[in-house]
Design a protein around this motif. Structure first.
Motif, PDB file in Angstrom:
ATOM      1  N   ARG A  63     159.008  67.179  80.532  1.00 43.64           N
ATOM      2  CA  ARG A  63     159.731  67.716  79.372  1.00 43.64           C
ATOM      3  C   ARG A  63     160.363  66.534  78.646  1.00 43.64           C
ATOM      4  N   MET A  64     159.877  66.274  77.455  1.00 44.00           N
ATOM      5  CA  MET A  64     160.424  65.179  76.664  1.00 44.00           C
ATOM      6  C   MET A  64     161.813  65.561  76.166  1.00 44.00           C
ATOM      7  N   ASP A  65     162.589  64.589  75.803  1.00 42.82           N
ATOM      8  CA  ASP A  65     163.968  64.807  75.366  1.00 42.82           C
ATOM      9  C   ASP A  65     164.038  65.767  74.180  1.00 42.82           C
ATOM     10  N   GLY A  66     165.007  66.660  74.252  1.00 44.27           N
ATOM     11  CA  GLY A  66     165.304  67.537  73.134  1.00 44.27           C
ATOM     12  C   GLY A  66     164.438  68.782  73.006  1.00 44.27           C
ATOM     13  N   VAL A  67     163.484  68.976  73.896  1.00 49.42           N
ATOM     14  CA  VAL A  67     162.601  70.142  73.786  1.00 49.42           C
ATOM     15  C   VAL A  67     163.313  71.379  74.333  1.00 49.42           C
ATOM     16  N   GLN A  68     163.175  72.488  73.625  1.00 53.73           N
ATOM     17  CA  GLN A  68     163.784  73.747  74.062  1.00 53.73           C
ATOM     18  C   GLN A  68     163.249  74.143  75.437  1.00 53.73           C
ATOM     19  N   ILE A  69     164.095  74.740  76.262  1.00 56.47           N
ATOM     20  CA  ILE A  69     163.691  75.069  77.630  1.00 56.47           C
ATOM     21  C   ILE A  69     162.604  76.155  77.678  1.00 56.47           C
ATOM     22  N   GLY A  70     162.530  76.964  76.650  1.00 54.39           N
ATOM     23  CA  GLY A  70     161.487  77.995  76.616  1.00 54.39           C
ATOM     24  C   GLY A  70     160.082  77.403  76.636  1.00 54.39           C
ATOM     25  N   SER A  71     159.945  76.178  76.157  1.00 52.67           N
ATOM     26  CA  SER A  71     158.632  75.535  76.125  1.00 52.67           C
ATOM     27  C   SER A  71     158.113  75.180  77.515  1.00 52.67           C
ATOM     28  N   ILE A  72     158.993  75.144  78.499  1.00 52.95           N
ATOM     29  CA  ILE A  72     158.553  74.868  79.871  1.00 52.95           C
ATOM     30  C   ILE A  72     157.605  75.966  80.335  1.00 52.95           C
ATOM     31  N   ILE A 124     132.476  70.868  86.273  1.00 49.80           N
ATOM     32  CA  ILE A 124     133.261  71.767  87.117  1.00 49.80           C
ATOM     33  C   ILE A 124     134.714  71.709  86.670  1.00 49.80           C
ATOM     34  N   ILE A 125     135.337  72.880  86.548  1.00 51.59           N
ATOM     35  CA  ILE A 125     136.738  72.906  86.139  1.00 51.59           C
ATOM     36  C   ILE A 125     137.603  72.356  87.269  1.00 51.59           C
ATOM     37  N   VAL A 126     138.463  71.406  86.922  1.00 53.37           N
ATOM     38  CA  VAL A 126     139.334  70.788  87.920  1.00 53.37           C
ATOM     39  C   VAL A 126     140.804  71.052  87.634  1.00 53.37           C
ATOM     40  N   GLY A 127     141.093  71.604  86.461  1.00 56.52           N
ATOM     41  CA  GLY A 127     142.480  71.883  86.110  1.00 56.52           C
ATOM     42  C   GLY A 127     142.618  72.171  84.632  1.00 56.52           C
ATOM     43  N   SER A 128     143.845  72.028  84.158  1.00 55.63           N
ATOM     44  CA  SER A 128     144.110  72.299  82.742  1.00 55.63           C
ATOM     45  C   SER A 128     145.385  71.606  82.304  1.00 55.63           C
ATOM     46  N   ILE A 129     145.541  71.566  80.986  1.00 58.11           N
ATOM     47  CA  ILE A 129     146.751  71.020  80.375  1.00 58.11           C
ATOM     48  C   ILE A 129     147.317  72.076  79.440  1.00 58.11           C
ATOM     49  N   GLY A 130     148.618  72.156  79.395  1.00 59.81           N
ATOM     50  CA  GLY A 130     149.297  73.040  78.460  1.00 59.81           C
ATOM     51  C   GLY A 130     150.410  72.267  77.772  1.00 59.81           C
ATOM     52  N   ILE A 131     150.487  72.422  76.460  1.00 63.27           N
ATOM     53  CA  ILE A 131     151.495  71.725  75.656  1.00 63.27           C
ATOM     54  C   ILE A 131     152.282  72.759  74.869  1.00 63.27           C
ATOM     55  N   SER A 132     153.596  72.564  74.792  1.00 60.73           N
ATOM     56  CA  SER A 132     154.433  73.430  73.967  1.00 60.73           C
ATOM     57  C   SER A 132     155.623  72.632  73.464  1.00 60.73           C
ATOM     58  N   GLY A 133     156.019  72.927  72.231  1.00 63.42           N
ATOM     59  CA  GLY A 133     157.206  72.279  71.685  1.00 63.42           C
ATOM     60  C   GLY A 133     157.178  72.112  70.181  1.00 63.42           C
ATOM     61  N   VAL A 134     155.965  72.037  69.621  1.00 62.35           N
ATOM     62  CA  VAL A 134     155.842  71.918  68.163  1.00 62.35           C
ATOM     63  C   VAL A 134     154.950  73.076  67.697  1.00 62.35           C
ATOM     64  N   THR A 135     154.289  72.969  66.561  1.00 58.60           N
ATOM     65  CA  THR A 135     153.422  74.066  66.136  1.00 58.60           C
ATOM     66  C   THR A 135     152.228  74.175  67.080  1.00 58.60           C
ATOM     67  N   SER A 136     151.578  75.317  67.094  1.00 60.33           N
ATOM     68  CA  SER A 136     150.445  75.477  68.005  1.00 60.33           C
ATOM     69  C   SER A 136     149.327  74.485  67.679  1.00 60.33           C
TER      70      SER A 136
END
Length: 150
Positions: A63-72, A124-136
């Motif tokens: 979680r980068m500085d200043g990001v709203q906790i809902g983005s977690i 083969i799927i090995v995982g994923s990434i999810g980003i939240s904090g700015v526009t979609s």
């Protein structure tokens, strides 16, 4: 002696078991996170970066500085959607914009917001990434940078 032989014979299947499919290591997750964070910083965007394994379990979270906790939770949900369905969460976002697309919202673990991408190795799927904090759309740009860092 018979007991020892019996134990050795019983253990052989377990001793010969080895991880044969590709998987996402912590080092991989850190490299992906670093690439995503570098893109976010270059654009001046602060976000949450979640990396999941192929079972949808958290490997790393930043979680980068200043990001709203809902983005977690949102970042993790986007990543979970991407790994469970083996496709970008943007696919669901686009589908929700079509007639009848609201049905997507009824799918368990499907998140109709861009920013979640599956991560593949050797097809083969090995995982994923999810980003939240700015526009979609911006979340999607950062996720793509992270995957490219893999």
């Amino acid at each position: 002696m018979k007991k020892l032989l019996f134990l050795v014979l019983m253990a052989l299947p377990f001793l010969s078991y080895a991880q044969t499919k590709p998987y996402l290591t912590l080092a991989d997750a850190e490299r992906i996170t670093a690439a995503a964070e570098a893109k976010a910083k270059a654009e001046g965007w602060n976000v949450v970066i979640a990396i999941l394994d192929d079972g949808g379990h958290l490997i790393s979270l930043k979680r980068m500085d200043g990001v709203q906790i809902g983005s977690i939770e949102v970042a993790q949900a986007k990543a979970k959607s991407a790994v469970y369905f083996k496709r970008s969460s943007k696919v669901f976002e686009d589908a929700m914009k079509t007639e009848g697309g609201s049905k997507i919202a009824t799918l368990p673990s499907a998140v109709g917001v861009e920013g979640g991408l599956p991560i593949f190795k050797d097809g083969i799927i090995v995982g994923s990434i999810g980003i939240s904090g700015v526009t979609s759309a911006q979340d999607g740009i950062i996720a793509e940078a992270g995957v490219k860092g893999y």
